[in-house]
Structure formats: structure tokens, C-alpha cells
Design a protein around this motif. Structure first.
Motif, PDB file in Angstrom:
ATOM      1  N   SER A  28      -3.471 -20.822 -22.655  1.00 29.32           N
ATOM      2  CA  SER A  28      -2.033 -20.889 -22.910  1.00 29.32           C
ATOM      3  C   SER A  28      -1.307 -21.785 -21.917  1.00 29.32           C
ATOM      4  CB  SER A  28      -1.429 -19.482 -22.880  1.00 29.32           C
ATOM      5  OG  SER A  28      -1.586 -18.903 -21.591  1.00 29.32           O
ATOM      6  N   PHE A  29      -1.932 -22.126 -20.792  1.00 31.19           N
ATOM      7  CA  PHE A  29      -1.327 -23.015 -19.799  1.00 31.19           C
ATOM      8  C   PHE A  29      -1.976 -24.395 -19.792  1.00 31.19           C
ATOM      9  CE2 PHE A  29      -0.285 -18.800 -18.179  1.00 31.19           C
ATOM     10  CZ  PHE A  29       1.048 -18.946 -17.846  1.00 31.19           C
ATOM     11  N   GLN A  30      -2.704 -24.729 -20.854  1.00 29.06           N
ATOM     12  CA  GLN A  30      -3.391 -26.012 -20.916  1.00 29.06           C
ATOM     13  C   GLN A  30      -3.038 -26.752 -22.207  1.00 29.06           C
ATOM     14  OE1 GLN A  30      -7.564 -25.027 -20.639  1.00 29.06           O
ATOM     15  NE2 GLN A  30      -7.550 -24.968 -18.403  1.00 29.06           N
ATOM     16  N   LYS A  31      -3.371 -28.027 -22.218  1.00 29.59           N
ATOM     17  CA  LYS A  31      -3.356 -28.804 -23.451  1.00 29.59           C
ATOM     18  C   LYS A  31      -4.777 -28.799 -23.992  1.00 29.59           C
ATOM     19  CE  LYS A  31      -2.516 -33.411 -25.353  1.00 29.59           C
ATOM     20  NZ  LYS A  31      -2.153 -34.819 -25.061  1.00 29.59           N
ATOM     21  N   PHE A  32      -4.975 -28.108 -25.124  1.00 34.41           N
ATOM     22  CA  PHE A  32      -6.334 -27.879 -25.614  1.00 34.41           C
ATOM     23  C   PHE A  32      -6.326 -27.995 -27.131  1.00 34.41           C
ATOM     24  CE2 PHE A  32     -10.394 -25.921 -26.361  1.00 34.41           C
ATOM     25  CZ  PHE A  32     -11.110 -26.141 -25.192  1.00 34.41           C
ATOM     26  N   GLY A  33      -6.895 -29.107 -27.607  1.00 31.59           N
ATOM     27  CA  GLY A  33      -7.021 -29.328 -29.035  1.00 31.59           C
ATOM     28  C   GLY A  33      -8.460 -29.599 -29.412  1.00 31.59           C
ATOM     29  N   GLN A  34      -8.667 -30.301 -30.529  1.00 30.91           N
ATOM     30  CA  GLN A  34     -10.036 -30.588 -30.959  1.00 30.91           C
ATOM     31  C   GLN A  34     -10.751 -31.532 -29.993  1.00 30.91           C
ATOM     32  OE1 GLN A  34      -9.961 -31.954 -35.069  1.00 30.91           O
ATOM     33  NE2 GLN A  34     -10.851 -29.994 -35.714  1.00 30.91           N
TER      34      GLN A  34
END
Length: 328
Positions: free
Chosen positions: A65-71
Motif C-alpha cells: 500500500s506504500f509502493q508503486k506496484f503494477g504488472q
């Protein structure tokens, strides 16, 4: 001398000394004077399992929730970047999120109210039926409660189907009612009402069985005394039965709120895995953001906000239980 004078007097045994009380021994081996380590040792296996099963997912949820995390981050093409509170700022600033929160609260409140009211009515009726009928009803309740959610949802889909649903056919037999081909999921309120009925149907058995057990603890003397004082049925229930059942009602209400705020499979299966916008609740909305939009960070932020909201419900429950304990 007479014969009575020549008899030998019986000897009276001396009194026995009073047994001395044994002095209390020192603390037993393996525990302190107050026995504090023993409960922790007994709880250790359960706590270990909880940490292993729930600890890592919760930590991972907070981290995402505190990161940029996508594919790209999922497949390892790019490293995860820390973005601070940007995900929460984006989610809290989205009007759609607040619409989903409001819809979820209204949905959960309706489910809880109907569940508690219907469950209380059935539990009160069970106190007035014969033994064999009460046993039969309890068997039916346990059987319906044990039915898997997916199976129950599939049955409800068939009941409310627009083309082959038996409910439309039965209601259409009433005078002036024509519901052949009616689609219950054409609008959000109607569809959510059907899903609410499904949730209530699955939750009522647990409430009925728990309240029935609580009603057996209500003293009959208090009810008879209230009737002698002129109280009617509602007065007896309000002033005698309800106060005694208050701890059970608080517990059931809290559990129902937690369960109904976390409804997912009923909506997901009823809408064939693709809930429309007017059917989105917090759990399905979090899933949609994470696995449909492929924004795992925002999905985690929504899930974490849901957890915080439920923790508030648990805090209210604990406060109510403490108040009840102080009164007792």
C-alpha cells in the motif's frame, strides 16, 4: 452392693488432637507465583499459527500500500518504488471510492438489521413449538448454514433468473402481477436486494441457534413475575428477555457487521465474476483495482482502509462488552 454398683465403668478415650493445617507449599515447578506463563504456553501453538497464516499477508499488504506496484513490478521488469501516502491520497480523493464505502455501509446495515430481526423472531418461535418440530427446524438450520457459499449463490441465481427463475413464475401467478422475463439485476438497488437476501439467508441459522441457546438462560420466574405485574408480551421481552440477551446480541451484531462488510463471493459469483459499478462493494472494489486494473498498490490501500474500518467496529464491540462487564 447391688449388681449395678459392681459393674466396671467404661473408659472414655482421650480426645484426639486437632489435625494441623498444612502450610502452603512454595510455587510449583514450571510456573511463577501468579501462574502467568501457563496461559501463554497453552496459547503459543495457536498464536504461532496465526502469525504464520496471517502475519506475512498483513505485512505484505501494508508494504504494497506504500509502493508503486503494477504488472511491471510483479514480473520483475521494474523494481517497486516507495511512494509514501500517494496511494491513500489517490484513493481517498476518488469520489467512486466514497460511493462504494457508502454503498457497503448501507448494504451491511440492511443485512445486519434483517438478520437480527428475523433470527430473533425465529428463535422466539422455537421456544413455543413442540420438541420434535424444534429438532427438525434446528436440523434444517444447520444444513442450510453448512451449505457452501458458492452452492447457495448458484441456487439463488437460478431462483431469480429472468428466463428460467422459479420466483418470477410463482409471483406471476398472483392477480395483477406479471414478472415473466423480469431481470432483477437490471438496476443496482434490486440486484443488491437479492444479494442481501442471500446473505441474510446464510447468516440467520447461526443467529437463531445462538439466540435459542441464550433464551434457555432466561429465568422463567422473572417472566412470570413481570406478567403478574401486568406486563404484556412486548413488555416482558423488552424489560426481561432483552437485557439478559444483551451480551449475546452485541456479539452477534458485531460479528454480523464484520462478516457483511466483507461480502465478496456472493457478489462476485452472482455477477459472473464481473460486478458492475452499481454492484461494487469494498471487497469487490479492492479486487477490481488489484486484479482487473492491475494496480496492486491501490488495491492493497483499499483493503488496508477496509481493515482499519473494521477495527473501528471491533473497538466499539470491545467498549460495549466492557460496559456490560462493569454493570454485571
Amino acid at each position: 452392693m447391688s449388681a449395678a454398683d459392681t459393674t466396671t465403668p467404661a473408659k472414655v478415650p482421650p480426645p484426639r488432637p486437632a489435625p494441623q493445617r498444612a502450610l502452603p507449599d512454595g510455587p510449583r515447578r514450571g510456573r511463577t507465583a501468579n501462574g502467568a506463563p501457563v496461559p501463554w504456553l497453552l496459547l503459543a501453538p495457536c498464536l504461532l499459527i496465526l502469525v504464520l497464516v496471517m502475519g506475512y499477508p498483513l505485512v505484505r499488504l501494508v508494504t504494497l500500500s506504500f509502493q508503486k506496484f503494477g504488472q511491471s513490478q510483479l514480473w520483475g521488469f521494474q523494481p517497486a518504488e516507495s511512494v509514501g501516502f500517494d496511494n491513500f491520497t489517490t484513493v481517498l480523493g476518488d469520489g467512486e471510492f466514497w460511493a462504494v464505502v457508502l454503498r457497503t455501509i448501507v448494504f451491511a446495515a440492511g443485512c445486519v438489521i434483517f438478520t437480527m430481526v428475523v433470527g430473533m423472531l425465529i428463535a422466539l418461535l422455537l421456544q413455543r413449538v413442540s420438541g420434535w418440530l424444534k429438532t427438525l427446524i434446528n436440523i434444517v438450520l444447520v444444513a442450510s448454514w453448512g451449505m457452501p457459499v458458492i452452492v447457495a449463490t448458484t441456487v439463488f441465481k437460478w431462483l431469480f433468473d429472468s428466463d428460467y427463475g422459479i420466483l418470477n413464475a410463482l409471483l406471476s401467478k398472483l392477480p395483477g402481477v406479471e414478472l415473466i422475463g423480469h431481470n432483477w439485476f437490471a438496476s443496482g438497488p434490486q440486484g443488491l436486494a437479492v444479494i442481501m437476501l442471500l446473505v441474510v439467508w446464510g447468516a440467520v441459522p447461526f443467529v437463531v441457534i445462538t439466540l435459542s441457546a441464550g433464551l434457555t438462560q432466561v429465568p422463567q420466574e422473572l417472566e412470570e413475575a413481570a406478567r403478574l405485574d401486568g406486563a404484556n408480551g412486548w413488555g416482558v421481552f423488552r424489560h426481561v428477555t432483552l437485557p439478559i440477551l444483551k451480551p449475546i446480541i452485541v456479539m452477534l451484531t458485531t460479528l454480523s457487521v464484520i462478516w457483511d462488510m466483507g461480502v465478496f463471493p456472493q457478489v462476485f459469483v452472482m455477477r459472473n465474476g464481473h460486478p458492475e459499478q452499481e454492484f461494487q462493494l469494498l471487497q469487490t472494489y479492492s479486487y477490481d483495482r488489484a486484479f482487473v486494473v492491475n494496480d496492486y498498490a491501490q488495491g492493497s490501500a483499499i483493503a488496508l482502509l477496509t481493515v482499519l474500518l473494521l477495527l473501528g467496529v471491533v473497538a466499539v464491540y470491545m467498549r460495549q462488552m466492557l460496559k456490560i462487564g462493569e454493570v454485571e
